[in-house]
Enzyme design. Structure first.
Site, PDB file in Angstrom:
ATOM      1  N   LYS A 113     -75.064 112.643 -59.669  1.00 49.00           N
ATOM      2  CA  LYS A 113     -76.445 112.198 -59.806  1.00 49.00           C
ATOM      3  C   LYS A 113     -76.825 111.305 -58.631  1.00 49.00           C
ATOM      4  CE  LYS A 113     -79.283 113.923 -62.361  1.00 49.00           C
ATOM      5  NZ  LYS A 113     -80.459 114.451 -61.652  1.00 49.00           N
ATOM      6  N   HIS A 169     -65.785 109.734 -65.215  1.00 48.94           N
ATOM      7  CA  HIS A 169     -66.801 109.086 -64.348  1.00 48.94           C
ATOM      8  C   HIS A 169     -67.322 107.768 -64.925  1.00 48.94           C
ATOM      9  CE1 HIS A 169     -69.679 112.103 -66.493  1.00 48.94           C
ATOM     10  NE2 HIS A 169     -69.385 111.087 -67.255  1.00 48.94           N
ATOM     11  N   ASP A 185     -70.617 106.084 -55.134  1.00 44.87           N
ATOM     12  CA  ASP A 185     -69.557 106.448 -56.081  1.00 44.87           C
ATOM     13  C   ASP A 185     -68.429 107.042 -55.258  1.00 44.87           C
ATOM     14  OD1 ASP A 185     -67.866 107.716 -57.832  1.00 44.87           O
ATOM     15  OD2 ASP A 185     -69.439 108.823 -58.893  1.00 44.87           O
ATOM     16  N   ASP A 209     -69.861 103.999 -62.317  1.00 41.93           N
ATOM     17  CA  ASP A 209     -68.853 104.362 -61.310  1.00 41.93           C
ATOM     18  C   ASP A 209     -69.311 104.096 -59.878  1.00 41.93           C
ATOM     19  OD1 ASP A 209     -70.691 106.378 -60.949  1.00 41.93           O
ATOM     20  OD2 ASP A 209     -69.405 107.989 -61.689  1.00 41.93           O
ATOM     21  N   ASP A 210     -70.403 103.363 -59.705  1.00 42.51           N
ATOM     22  CA  ASP A 210     -70.927 103.114 -58.354  1.00 42.51           C
ATOM     23  C   ASP A 210     -70.639 101.685 -57.902  1.00 42.51           C
ATOM     24  OD1 ASP A 210     -72.029 105.618 -58.628  1.00 42.51           O
ATOM     25  OD2 ASP A 210     -74.010 104.872 -59.159  1.00 42.51           O
ATOM     26  N   TYR A 268     -74.584 120.671 -56.215  1.00 45.33           N
ATOM     27  CA  TYR A 268     -74.459 119.497 -57.076  1.00 45.33           C
ATOM     28  C   TYR A 268     -73.253 118.665 -56.670  1.00 45.33           C
ATOM     29  CZ  TYR A 268     -73.970 116.495 -61.087  1.00 45.33           C
ATOM     30  OH  TYR A 268     -73.864 115.392 -61.891  1.00 45.33           O
ATOM     31  N   ASN A 298     -76.802 105.000 -38.473  1.00 45.88           N
ATOM     32  CA  ASN A 298     -77.049 104.589 -39.860  1.00 45.88           C
ATOM     33  C   ASN A 298     -76.632 105.709 -40.825  1.00 45.88           C
ATOM     34  OD1 ASN A 298     -79.310 105.865 -41.412  1.00 45.88           O
ATOM     35  ND2 ASN A 298     -80.426 105.439 -39.531  1.00 45.88           N
ATOM     36  N   TYR A 319     -60.863 110.087 -60.659  1.00 41.63           N
ATOM     37  CA  TYR A 319     -61.844 111.174 -60.691  1.00 41.63           C
ATOM     38  C   TYR A 319     -62.874 110.960 -59.577  1.00 41.63           C
ATOM     39  CZ  TYR A 319     -65.733 114.056 -62.213  1.00 41.63           C
ATOM     40  OH  TYR A 319     -66.754 114.967 -62.244  1.00 41.63           O
ATOM     41  N   GLN A 359     -66.556 110.941 -53.710  1.00 44.49           N
ATOM     42  CA  GLN A 359     -67.655 111.845 -54.106  1.00 44.49           C
ATOM     43  C   GLN A 359     -68.941 111.713 -53.286  1.00 44.49           C
ATOM     44  OE1 GLN A 359     -68.885 112.444 -58.446  1.00 44.49           O
ATOM     45  NE2 GLN A 359     -70.646 111.308 -57.670  1.00 44.49           N
ATOM     46  N   ASP A 419     -77.031 104.109 -62.741  1.00 48.80           N
ATOM     47  CA  ASP A 419     -75.952 105.111 -62.715  1.00 48.80           C
ATOM     48  C   ASP A 419     -76.269 106.206 -63.730  1.00 48.80           C
ATOM     49  OD1 ASP A 419     -73.585 106.309 -61.896  1.00 48.80           O
ATOM     50  OD2 ASP A 419     -72.448 105.394 -63.533  1.00 48.80           O
TER      51      ASP A 419
HETATM   52  P1  13P Z   1     -72.262 110.377 -61.039  1.00 44.35           P
HETATM   53  O1  13P Z   1     -73.205 110.670 -59.930  1.00 44.35           O
HETATM   54  O2  13P Z   1     -72.407 108.980 -61.535  1.00 44.35           O
HETATM   55  O3  13P Z   1     -70.858 110.690 -60.681  1.00 44.35           O
HETATM   56  O4  13P Z   1     -72.668 111.227 -62.298  1.00 44.35           O
HETATM   57  C1  13P Z   1     -72.501 112.571 -62.265  1.00 44.35           C
HETATM   58  C2  13P Z   1     -72.532 113.205 -63.579  1.00 44.35           C
HETATM   59  O5  13P Z   1     -73.510 113.203 -64.267  1.00 44.35           O
HETATM   60  C3  13P Z   1     -71.295 113.856 -63.953  1.00 44.35           C
HETATM   61  O6  13P Z   1     -71.328 114.323 -65.252  1.00 44.35           O
HETATM   62 MG    MG Z   2     -69.462 109.627 -60.517  1.00 43.85          MG
HETATM   63 MG    MG Z   3     -72.621 107.277 -60.353  1.00 39.39          MG
END
Ligand code: 13P
Ligand code: MG
Ligand code: MG
Length: 388
Positions: free
Chosen positions: A252, A26, A19, A60-61, A249, A112, A98, A102, A144
């Site tokens: 995800k 997102h 992402d 978003d990935d 954080y 790698n 956004y 990330q 995702d």
């Molecule tokens: P992403 O990892 O897809 O950006 O999701 C993060 C998330 O849950 C933001 O609310």
């Molecule tokens: Mg995201």
């Molecule tokens: Mg994502």
């Protein structure tokens, strides 16, 4: 005839996903970001770095799906992917997207890029030349808004439960044999001290032990699955926990997986049918909720009820040149999955109706968004003890 016969060689499928920015929150990458990735992959095929390549997105990935002869964990391939993501992140930044950049957690990883943020799943095999593997077909799963163990249940069911893979019951009479079962390599994602902590367990004998671990999608994840009879790798999953890498954080974990199918492995329908469950997993908004895993077409945005976790799945065939067949199968894009999407959304609405209560949110120790932890610590510090 003879012109089609090529010398067997080691071919690697590398599926790398990150992402690096999205529009309207997102949801999905921009057209420009996708074009940057597609042009770079086409260029790498032309220059001979890759045998073939395909680019798509899930939510978003951005996923880069590549075939090549350079083996797993190859510096050139990984650096290529990293540079594609850097360029796409720059485009995202310029457009005010956004979460630009990330998942690029390291400054400039050397070698790698495992552990640097992007999800990496790779399998190497000899092709062609094995009499038990005359054709090579494989699937790529891309999740995702979900935790790293999202595939634990469906892949367990596909590779260890004859309720889903009836082929597991077939004795060796003729043809390829699945009855000997599969070896599961399971990683402890919480324990990163000194390197990867993993265990290998054989199904069917160790089925209860495998279930014991895989029930915890946040801590344990399937890293790989191997055919016990043929020693061939069937599955590779990215199972990195971004918060273990970054210490805070950062989104995800959104795993990607390569799964070989047919013949000595389960058939595609046996692999996708456990996804009919739309089982509850950790993920969603701020990575803090339990919600159903919804199968969607490739290139879908995250725009559903409460950004429920989504997964898409592509099927490819490989020619002897290591090229993908002239088309692909978008498994979950099929209309037959509409009924599962409806169920997933109904399950989501039910779960969301109880807001923050009980299983609707992840337990405190799994709440990845540090603000929740700070809020809890603040409240804990204000508790007073009353004597008896
Ligand atoms: P992403 O990892 O897809 O950006 O999701 C993060 C998330 O849950 C933001 O609310
Ligand atoms: Mg995201
Ligand atoms: Mg994502």
């Amino acid at each position: 005839m003879a012109e089609n016969v090529k010398v067997a060689r080691e071919i690697t499928i590398s599926a790398i996903k990150a992402d690096v920015g999205s529009i309207g929150g997102h949801t999905k990458p921009t057209k420009e970001m996708m074009q940057i990735a597609k042009d770079a992959v086409a260029g790498a095929v032309k220059d001979g770095l890759l045998l073939d390549g395909f680019v798509c997105h899930t939510g978003d990935d951005i996923a880069l799906i590549m075939s090549h002869t350079k083996d797993k964990d190859n510096e050139e391939i990984h650096q290529f992917a990293w540079n594609v993501f850097i360029k796409a992140a720059e485009a995202a930044r310029k457009r005010g997207c956004y979460g630009a950049g990330q998942d690029l957690l390291a400054d400039a990883p050397s070698g790698n890029i495992r552990g640097a943020g992007p999800g990496v799943a790779e399998i190497t095999f000899t092709f062609p030349g094995k009499d038990y593997r005359p054709a090579e077909s494989f699937m790529i799963f891309m999740g995702d808004k979900c935790g790293p163990g999202a595939y634990n249940l469906p892949f367990y069911l596909a590779f260890a439960d004859p309720m889903y893979c009836a082929g597991l019951m077939l004795p060796k009479l003729t043809g390829p044999q699945l009855k000997t079962g599969f070896t599961f390599e399971i990683i402890d994602m919480e324990n990163i001290e000194g390197g990867d902590h993993y265990i290998t367990l054989d199904a069917p004998e160790d089925a209860y032990g495998i279930s014991m671990l895989l029930r915890d999608n946040e801590r344990f994840g399937i890293k790989a699955i191997y055919s016990r009879k043929y020693g061939e790798q069937a599955v590779s999953c990215s199972t990195d926990r971004l918060h273990s890498i970054a210490g805070k954080y950062v989104g995800k974990d959104d795993p990607i997986a390569v799964v070989r199918n047919q013949g000595i492995f389960p058939a595609p329908e046996e692999i996708v049918s456990p996804f009919v469950k739309a089982h509850y997993i950790g993920g969603n908004t701020r990575g803090s909720h339990n919600m159903p895993f919804m199968p969607v077409a490739i290139n879908s945005p995250v725009a559903s009820v409460y950004c429920i976790p989504i997964v898409s799945c592509l099927g490819f065939s490989l020619s002897v040149d290591g090229k993908f067949a002239d088309n692909y199968v978008d498994f979950f894009g099929d209309v037959s999955w509409d009924v599962v999407r409806q169920r997933a959304q109904k399950k989501a609405i039910e779960m969301r109706s109880q807001g923050w209560s009980g299983p609707a949110m992840l337990p405190y120790n799994e709440l990845e968004y540090s603000g929740f932890k700070d809020a809890l610590e603040n409240l804990e510090s204000r508790f007073k003890v009353k004597g008896k």
